[in-house]
Write an enzyme that holds these catalytic residues in place. Sequence first.
Site, PDB file in Angstrom:
ATOM      1  N   PHE A  62      12.665   2.583  18.540  1.00 60.75           N
ATOM      2  CA  PHE A  62      12.289   3.373  19.715  1.00 60.75           C
ATOM      3  C   PHE A  62      12.603   4.855  19.511  1.00 60.75           C
ATOM      4  CE2 PHE A  62      13.319   5.280  23.828  1.00 60.75           C
ATOM      5  CZ  PHE A  62      12.157   5.005  24.541  1.00 60.75           C
ATOM      6  N   GLU A  63      13.747   5.151  18.913  1.00 60.80           N
ATOM      7  CA  GLU A  63      14.184   6.534  18.690  1.00 60.80           C
ATOM      8  C   GLU A  63      13.598   7.145  17.413  1.00 60.80           C
ATOM      9  OE1 GLU A  63      15.561   8.228  20.880  1.00 60.80           O
ATOM     10  OE2 GLU A  63      16.644   6.860  22.185  1.00 60.80           O
TER      11      GLU A  63
END
Length: 138
Positions: A62-63
């Site tokens: 996600f990051e």
Amino acid sequence: MTCYKHGKAVFKGMGKTVEKYPLVIAEEANIPFLLNIPGTGRRIIGEIYSVDEQLLHFLDDFEGCPNWYQRTPQEIEILEWEGTDDSPDERPAANSIITCFVYSTTCYQPEWLQLPYHKCYDAFGNHGLRYIRHRDII
């Protein structure tokens, strides 16, 4: 414990980075960015969670780790601890130091260094820069 479709997380408490960092709000969507420039900015206040491997891998993805954000161990001063599932000898005392993973970035625009540095992030904070989801911009 909170169960997500991507793994499990347990809220443990609140902490503050031992080192100072610039936390800025940038881009059209008012995204918070923790810039990996130790010694500059403010000591950052945030939530501490215990996460399982499944959620950790999801968060890395996600990051955009490791290309966009980097997950690095940082020393964190405990402000308050609420981890109720911890045995007494595992509960860190207030003001003690533990090591936690933190997502920060070395990929940023030079002008971001001129933005205000924040000590914590709240999408509805008094900075007036509410986070805008990507689908709301399009």
